[in-house]
Design a protein around this motif. Structure first.
Motif, PDB file in Angstrom:
ATOM      1  N   MET A 404      36.896  36.906  42.330  1.00 16.00           N
ATOM      2  CA  MET A 404      37.137  38.533  43.125  1.00 16.00           C
ATOM      3  C   MET A 404      38.631  38.493  43.283  1.00 16.00           C
ATOM      4  N   ASP A 405      39.232  37.428  43.365  1.00 12.80           N
ATOM      5  CA  ASP A 405      40.691  37.699  43.552  1.00 12.80           C
ATOM      6  C   ASP A 405      41.528  38.038  42.363  1.00 12.80           C
ATOM      7  N   LEU A 406      41.057  37.543  41.112  1.00 13.47           N
ATOM      8  CA  LEU A 406      41.430  38.051  40.095  1.00 13.47           C
ATOM      9  C   LEU A 406      41.169  39.575  39.907  1.00 13.47           C
ATOM     10  N   ILE A 407      40.010  39.893  40.094  1.00 16.40           N
ATOM     11  CA  ILE A 407      39.815  41.418  40.018  1.00 16.40           C
ATOM     12  C   ILE A 407      40.646  42.349  40.835  1.00 16.40           C
ATOM     13  N   THR A 408      40.873  41.726  41.853  1.00 16.06           N
ATOM     14  CA  THR A 408      41.572  42.523  42.921  1.00 16.06           C
ATOM     15  C   THR A 408      42.879  42.699  42.384  1.00 16.06           C
ATOM     16  N   ASP A 409      43.428  41.506  41.752  1.00 16.58           N
ATOM     17  CA  ASP A 409      44.852  41.573  41.185  1.00 16.58           C
ATOM     18  C   ASP A 409      44.829  42.745  39.893  1.00 16.58           C
ATOM     19  N   ASP A 410      44.017  42.432  39.045  1.00 12.89           N
ATOM     20  CA  ASP A 410      43.720  43.137  37.784  1.00 12.89           C
ATOM     21  C   ASP A 410      43.903  44.725  38.084  1.00 12.89           C
ATOM     22  N   LEU A 411      42.911  45.093  38.827  1.00 10.35           N
ATOM     23  CA  LEU A 411      42.623  46.507  38.992  1.00 10.35           C
ATOM     24  C   LEU A 411      43.301  47.022  40.088  1.00 10.35           C
ATOM     25  N   PHE A 412      43.991  46.384  41.146  1.00 13.88           N
ATOM     26  CA  PHE A 412      44.454  47.222  42.271  1.00 13.88           C
ATOM     27  C   PHE A 412      45.849  46.555  42.367  1.00 13.88           C
TER      28      PHE A 412
END
Length: 542
Positions: A404-412
């Motif tokens: 979840m933290d990776l997706i937060t960083d990648d996408l937003f």
């Protein structure tokens, strides 16, 4: 809750307790509003588009369901927005128009609740206006574009009511409906024609506002375009528009823009359209135009299954780089040309991806090997190092927390920071924030999730009673932070600067301090808040 290493830094500015924050020094404050007279006639506006009869609501003049483009039905389905033919006499504008067709489930979801509510109809290209008075006052204008993953949402959602901004800031507020899902995002590439019908709708709405808003007491040369998630993506995509050499808006507020999306090319979009037509069993766009819209929307559910990828936020319909309506990544449009001079306020929530993944049983069971495979998409042969960094930043982290933290960083977060960095390097005005206040709802699993800042920005929690993710928030902290944020947004819309008393000094994001406002129970300005992660991602494999 992520224990971000940068959060442990010494804070440069003293904090302000959210519970102590108040809206002060702003025109049109709530306490200053006089009660309306019962014998006053309903408000009337006379814009060039045609005479409108509105309603008085809470001391404001409100005009609802105003058409800004022709109904995109019949032969106009999957065509660019066309001018509205107009109307004779006085048009009733006392009720919202239908929302754009979209998936709907009674009761909504377990995070946000409802995204858009019935009635739905293809004839949906309408907007709504809230104003203190339909006079010649030339007030600043805020145009709000809703989000919803490109498949849901509505300008008539109660939480997006323009009431608080219009009253507290002496502003004119406009909310917009536009085509969603297959009706707004399918691409056919017919005879070199463009796609992005959603974008043509929004452009038509902005032109309507520019040409008509003076009759509602608004200043057509002082427009702030604001949006969240897919709506913030739209704000960036609209930044390059400069019809007749005149910019359509002066300022931009981008809340959680998913600028990390890989926008499909024409060929990729045509393949996605072919998948969709296969689901419906049709062979071409002519046959597709004959399909009733409820069947079109029903096919969305299978599109999720056919287009989704493990470890990625599922988006069955996407914009297209068609070379006609959109020829560059939207973030680039805020760096040069018409978009370079736009004043920008941009930010994200600390745990964006928890919105989509924290309550998912299948993702809760994710293994380290599964997540490492996803981490390699971003970091290549440095995936093990990156995984460890994310794991250590959240004590007791499970593999899904790393994901979840990776997706937060990648996408937003990282794409938003990259835009701030690039604007700062060019000396262009940009302010950055991170929303950190976690919600205790669902046992605290959501953290500071995607969308959580919305009721704080609008400062209208009474309009969000259907939203499960607000359960358990302490009223004093909740209301204090809302007052701080709402006043900052009003200040930015009115002046191009979010600073107001008693908020800590909020400097522009620059290449020296990289000031980012951390919005939490204590609001503080932090230097280079996400610096560790910014540097980690900068070294990521392409």
């Amino acid at each position: 809750m992520t224990d971000d290493p940068s959060r442990r830094k010494v804070l440069r500015n003293s904090g302000v307790l959210a519970g102590a924050a108040l809206i002060t020094g702003l025109p049109g404050g709530r306490a200053a509003q006089a009660a309306p007279r019962a014998d006053e006639p309903p408000p009337v506006a006379e814009p060039p588009a045609g005479r409108l009869l509105g309603s008085e609501e809470g001391g404001l003049c409100v005009f609802k369901g105003v058409p800004y483009a022709a109904p995109p039905t019949g032969a106009l389905r999957w065509r660019p927005a066309q001018p509205h033919p107009g109307w004779q006499g006085t048009r009733d504008a006392t009720a919202f128009g239908p929302s754009a067709p979209q998936p709907y489930r009674e009761g909504g979801d377990q995070v946000l609740g409802t995204h858009g509510s019935p009635p739905f109809d293809e004839d949906c290209l309408t907007l709504n206006v809230w104003t203190p008075a339909a006079d010649g006052a030339k007030r600043p204008v805020m145009v709000w574009i809703h989000g919803g993953g490109f498949i849901s949402g509505s300008g008539s959602v109660p939480g997006y009511s323009g009431e608080t901004f219009a009253r507290d800031g002496d502003l004119v507020v406009v909310t917009v409906n536009y085509r969603l899902g297959p009706l707004g995002y399918l691409y056919f590439g017919e005879d070199g024609a463009g796609g992005n019908f959603w974008l043509t709708d929004q452009l038509a709405a902005l032109r309507w506002v520019r040409d008509n808003i003076a009759a509602f007491g608004g200043d057509p040369d002082d427009i702030t375009l604001a949006g969240q998630s897919g709506g913030a993506f739209s704000v960036a995509a609209l930044a390059g528009a400069r019809p007749k050499g005149r910019p359509l808006f002066r300022r931009a507020i981008l809340q959680s823009p998913p600028l990390g999306l890989q926008i499909p090319t024409r060929a990729e979009s045509l393949r996605r359209t072919a998948t969709y037509m296969d689901i419906l069993g049709v062979g071409n766009v002519t046959e597709l135009r004959a399909v009733p819209w409820p069947r079109l929307i029903a096919a969305t559910y299978e599109m999720f299954g056919r287009t989704g990828r493990w470890g990625y936020w599922s988006t069955p319909f996407l914009p297209v780089l068609d070379g006609v309506t959109l020829d560059r990544d939207p973030a680039d449009l805020l760096l040069s040309g018409a978009g370079a001079d736009i004043e920008v306020l941009i930010g994200w929530t600390r745990e964006e991806a928890n919105f989509a993944f924290a309550l998912s049983g299948p993702y809760a069971a994710a293994t380290k090997d599964q997540v490492l495979s996803r981490v390699r998409d971003t970091f290549g042969n440095r995936a093990d190092e990156a995984y460890t960094a994310y794991e250590e930043a959240r004590p007791g982290a499970r593999p899904v927390d790393v994901l979840m933290d990776l997706i937060t960083d990648d996408l937003f977060r990282m794409p938003a920071l990259a835009l701030a960095e690039r604007r700062a390097a060019r000396g262009r005005p940009v302010w950055a924030y991170q929303f950190n206040l976690p919600t205790p709802a669902h046992g605290g699993q959501l953290g500071a999730a995607h969308c959580l800042e919305l009721p704080f920005v609008f400062d209208n929690f009474d309009k969000w009673s259907q939203a499960p993710f607000l359960a358990g928030l302490a009223p004093r902290v909740r209301d204090g932070l809302a007052g701080t944020m709402h006043a900052a947004w009003i200040s930015f819309i009115r002046t191009g600067d979010p600073n107001h008393h008693p908020m800590p000094r909020w400097d522009r994001y620059d290449q020296d301090s990289r000031t980012t406002m951390a919005l939490d129970s204590v609001t503080t300005a932090v230097d280079d808040l996400a610096g560790y992660w910014r540097r980690l991602h900068r070294q990521a494999a392409p």
